[in-house]
Design an enzyme around this catalytic site. Structure first.
Site, PDB file in Angstrom:
ATOM      1  N   HIS A  12       0.952  87.252  45.530  1.00 20.39           N
ATOM      2  CA  HIS A  12       1.875  88.351  45.193  1.00 20.39           C
ATOM      3  C   HIS A  12       2.903  88.587  46.302  1.00 20.39           C
ATOM      4  O   HIS A  12       3.248  89.712  46.630  1.00 20.39           O
ATOM      5  CB  HIS A  12       1.110  89.625  44.831  1.00 20.39           C
ATOM      6  CG  HIS A  12       0.177  90.139  45.905  1.00 20.39           C
ATOM      7  ND1 HIS A  12      -0.997  90.777  45.624  1.00 20.39           N
ATOM      8  CD2 HIS A  12       0.250  90.109  47.248  1.00 20.39           C
ATOM      9  CE1 HIS A  12      -1.603  91.108  46.766  1.00 20.39           C
ATOM     10  NE2 HIS A  12      -0.866  90.724  47.752  1.00 20.39           N
ATOM     11  N   HIS A  59      -0.481  97.707  50.171  1.00 19.34           N
ATOM     12  CA  HIS A  59      -0.031  97.276  51.501  1.00 19.34           C
ATOM     13  C   HIS A  59       0.507  98.482  52.271  1.00 19.34           C
ATOM     14  O   HIS A  59       1.699  98.579  52.529  1.00 19.34           O
ATOM     15  CB  HIS A  59       1.056  96.220  51.378  1.00 19.34           C
ATOM     16  CG  HIS A  59       0.640  95.010  50.616  1.00 19.34           C
ATOM     17  ND1 HIS A  59       0.535  94.989  49.236  1.00 19.34           N
ATOM     18  CD2 HIS A  59       0.294  93.762  51.018  1.00 19.34           C
ATOM     19  CE1 HIS A  59       0.148  93.787  48.846  1.00 19.34           C
ATOM     20  NE2 HIS A  59      -0.009  93.027  49.900  1.00 19.34           N
TER      21      HIS A  59
END
Lengths: 284, 129
Positions: A12, A59
Site C-alpha cells: 500500500h 501510519h
C-alpha cells in the site's frame, strides 16, 4: 449465510497513491507497477464483492501515541480520507458496513481476541491505496469496506501467529453472519522495505518471493516466523507483512476446506522505497 | 527482568519500542499536529516559535530544525510521524528515506531502481559489506 470468496494481498505504498492522483501512471517508472494490477481490476469487477474486509495499518494518522490499539475494527457508517500532511487524497469516502462489522466484533471478541471498536476515524493511504490499485479511479468505491487496523508502528506488535489465528476467528465470524453476502478479505502492506536510518532502501527479493510461496502453500508454517526475521530480512517496515496472515487465516482451507486457487501473483521492485507484492487467492 | 530486544544488532535500524516511544512522545505528537493545515502554516511561518510550544528537548528541536532525521530517530522520533515534517516541506517519502543514508538523492533513487539495497552484509551489525 455470508461467505468469504477470496483474499487479496497487496502493498500500500503512499507514492502509488500519489502517482495515481497526479496522473503519473503512464510514466516509465510507474508503468510496470500498474501493469501488475490490470488483471486485478477486471477480476474485482467480475467478482462483485458485497463487502471488503480490509486489513491495514494506520501510519500515525488516526492513532497518535496517545492511544495505540493492537487490533481495531471500524464499525462506522463511513470514513473520510485522512490529511497525512499534504491534504487528503482526492478519492471517494469509504462507506462502511456497520451491521457486519458489529457482528464480527462481537463474534471475534467472544472468541477471545480483544479488538478495539472504532466508531470514528479517518483512513490513510494504508487503506485507500489498495482500493485505488484494485478499483482505479471510480466516483464511488464499488462496495462497503470494513477497515481493520493493526499496530505495526510501535513495538510490541502482534506476532504472525497471533494474526493468523485472528484471521481464523474473523473467518468464523463472517461465515456465521446470517445474510447472503460475498465477502473478500484483503491483507495489505509490505513487502520488504525499510524507510528509516542508514539501512533505508533495503530490498530482499529472494525473501519476498519465498514469503509469497509460503503464504500460498504453508500459511501455518509461515505464521511461526519470528518478528526478528521480518526486521532483519525484510527491513524494519517489512513487519507489515504479518497483516497478510490475517487475510490468509480467514481462507477456507485453514478451516479444513480445499486449497485456494492462485488467481494472480505479481512482484516488482521498486515503488519508491519498497518492493511491491500482490496476490489473489480464491476459495474453491 | 529486562525486555528481550533481539533487534538491537540490526545495522542502521532503530526499532520504535516503548523506550523510544517514551523518549519521543512530544516530538512525535508535534509531528502529528502537522496534519492540520493551520498548524502547517504556523510551523512554516516560524518553526522555532512553533516548536517552543511543545515540551520537547532542545536536542529534539534542533534535530527538527536541521531536518536531521537520523538524529530525530535517535531521540525517539518514529519515521511515520516524522514523515509529516517531510510532507509539510513538500518532500516525497523517497527523498526523506534517502536523506538518512548518506547518499545523494540521485544515488539513492538509482539504487532503488537497481533493485534496492542488498541484504547481503546488512543483516547484522559488524557484518562485512
Amino acid at each position: 449465510m455470508a461467505r468469504i470468496t477470496a483474499s487479496v494481498y497487496t502493498s500500500h505504498v503512499p507514492a502509488i497513491g500519489a502517482a495515481i492522483d497526479m496522473q503519473k501512471t503512464g510514466e516509465d517508472y510507474w508503468k510496470p507497477v500498474f501493469k501488475g494490477y490490470e488483471f486485478s481490476k477486471q477480476w474485482l469487477k467480475d467478482q462483485k464483492p458485497d463487502v471488503i474486509f480490509l486489513v491495514f495499518n494506520d501510519h500515525a494518522t488516526a492513532f497518535s501515541l496517545d492511544l495505540i490499539p493492537t487490533f481495531a475494527i471500524g464499525t462506522a457508517a463511513e470514513y473520510q480520507p485522512a490529511d497525512e500532511g499534504w491534504g487528503p487524497r482526492p478519492v471517494p469516502k469509504v462507506v462502511g458496513h456497520p451491521r457486519l462489522a458489529a457482528h464480527i466484533a462481537q463474534s471475534v471478541i467472544q472468541d477471545d481476541f480483544d479488538l478495539t471498536i472504532v466508531n470514528k476515524m479517518d483512513v490513510d493511504h494504508g487503506l485507500t491505496v489498495p482500493l485505488s490499485l484494485m478499483c482505479g479511479e471510480p466516483q464511488a468505491w464499488p462496495c462497503p469496506v470494513i477497515p481493520f487496523a493493526v499496530n505495526v508502528v510501535q513495538y510490541p506488535v502482534p506476532s504472525g501467529r497471533r494474526c493468523y489465528m485472528l484471521g481464523q476467528a474473523i473467518g468464523r465470524a463472517i461465515r456465521s453472519y446470517d445474510e447472503d453476502l460475498n465477502v473478500q478479505i484483503w491483507g495489505t502492506g509490505g513487502m520488504s522495505h525499510q524507510l528509516q536510518g542508514p539501512r533505508a532502501g533495503l530490498i530482499n527479493r529472494e525473501w519476498d518471493n519465498a514469503f509469497l510461496d509460503q503464504i500460498i502453500n504453508d500459511p501455518d508454517g509461515l505464521s511461526q516466523k519470528p518478528h526478528i526475521d521480518y526486521v532483519r530480512e525484510a527491513g524494519s517496515e517489512g513487519i507489515e507483512l504479518v497483516m497478510w496472515l490475517i487475510a490468509r487465516g480467514a481462507m477456507s482451507d485453514v478451516a479444513g476446506g480445499p486449497k485456494p486457487k492462485v488467481a494472480h501473483r505479481f512482484y516488482h521492485v521498486p515503488a519508491s522505497n519498497t518492493a511491491v507484492g500482490h496476490l489473489i487467492l480464491e476459495n474453491a | 527482568m529486562p525486555l528481550d530486544k533481539p533487534y538491537k544488532d540490526v545495522p542502521g535500524t532503530t526499532i520504535f519500542d516503548a523506550d523510544m516511544s517514551r523518549q519521543g512522545y512530544h516530538l512525535n505528537q508535534f509531528c502529528m499536529s502537522l496534519m492540520k493545515p493551520e498548524n502547517r502554516a504556523r510551523f512554516k511561518a516560524d518553526e522555532r516559535a512553533y516548536l517552543d510550544e511543545w515540551p520537547m528537548t532542545e536536542e529534539q528541536k534542533q534535530a527538527v530544525l536541521d531536518r536531521d532525521l537520523n538524529r530525530c530517530i535517535a531521540l525517539g522520533g518514529n519515521i511515520y510521524f516524522l514523515a509529516k515534517i517531510g510532507a509539510t516541506d513538500g518532500k516525497s517519502f523517497q527523498q526523506m528515506a534517502g536523506s538518512m543514508t548518506g547518499m545523494t538523492e540521485e544515488e539513492y533513487r538509482n539504487m532503488m531502481v537497481g533493485g534496492g539495497r542488498p541484504i547481503e552484509g546488512n543483516r547484522y551489525v559488524g557484518e562485512k559489506k
